[in-house]
Design an enzyme around this catalytic site. Sequence first.
Site, PDB file in Angstrom:
ATOM      1  CB  SER A  45      -0.954   0.111   1.106  1.00 32.74           C
ATOM      2  OG  SER A  45      -1.797   1.155   1.084  1.00 32.74           O
ATOM      3  CD  GLU A  46      -1.230   3.692  -3.426  1.00 34.20           C
ATOM      4  OE1 GLU A  46      -1.873   4.305  -3.919  1.00 34.20           O
ATOM      5  OE2 GLU A  46      -1.545   2.595  -2.683  1.00 34.20           O
TER       6      GLU A  46
END
Length: 223
Positions: A45-46
């Site tokens: 996830s960013e």
Amino acid sequence: MNAKELIARRIAMELHDGDIVNLGIGLPTQVVNYLPDNVNITLQSENGFLGLTAFDPENANSNLVNAGGQPCGIKKGGSTFDSAFSFALIRGGHVDACVLGGLEVDQEANLANWMVPGKMVPGMGGAMDLVTGAKKVIIGMEHCAKSGSSKILKKCTLPLTASKKVAMVVTELAVFNFIEGRLVLKEHAPHVDLETIKAKTEADFIVADDFKEMQISQKGLEL
């Protein structure tokens, strides 16, 4: 089975055991529900996680949210880090696949998925980095807009997220791949014929020699 579930089930068949995968918000998040039992992926996830899992209310942690702001968990052995490191993973080519939604894809492998004219949007987020850094970019979207117009176009009309980066498009009607710069129709959904796909697709495409019926994940469908 609705259109989004069909799309998610087909994309689940495209991921491989051991892959590091980033799933965009919306439809792409459904893909993990249909992974075959012999396929284990690691979700990135960013906002700084590697090894995301579904939210577990019995072990809730308010500090664990995905890039879309939804509560989640993290598996044993997972890791957390700052956004700079997270985007270094993405830009460095360490993400095997990203699955994103789309507003438009055109026959040149261009993607528009972040802005609709007249609507307030915060920006494209990490999508610009993902489509550039991920090894494979898969777009999951419905074939036509609510107006009935095709979303697979000769040329995107909306502002682009990326140019010539899409590898694969999965809709409820068909699967397309970009091969040597050409849009190639590889699969049709069950009970969907070639003429229907042609009628609902604005883009020019060629039909693969091995054009076949789409195979989807059967997880949860077994009697």
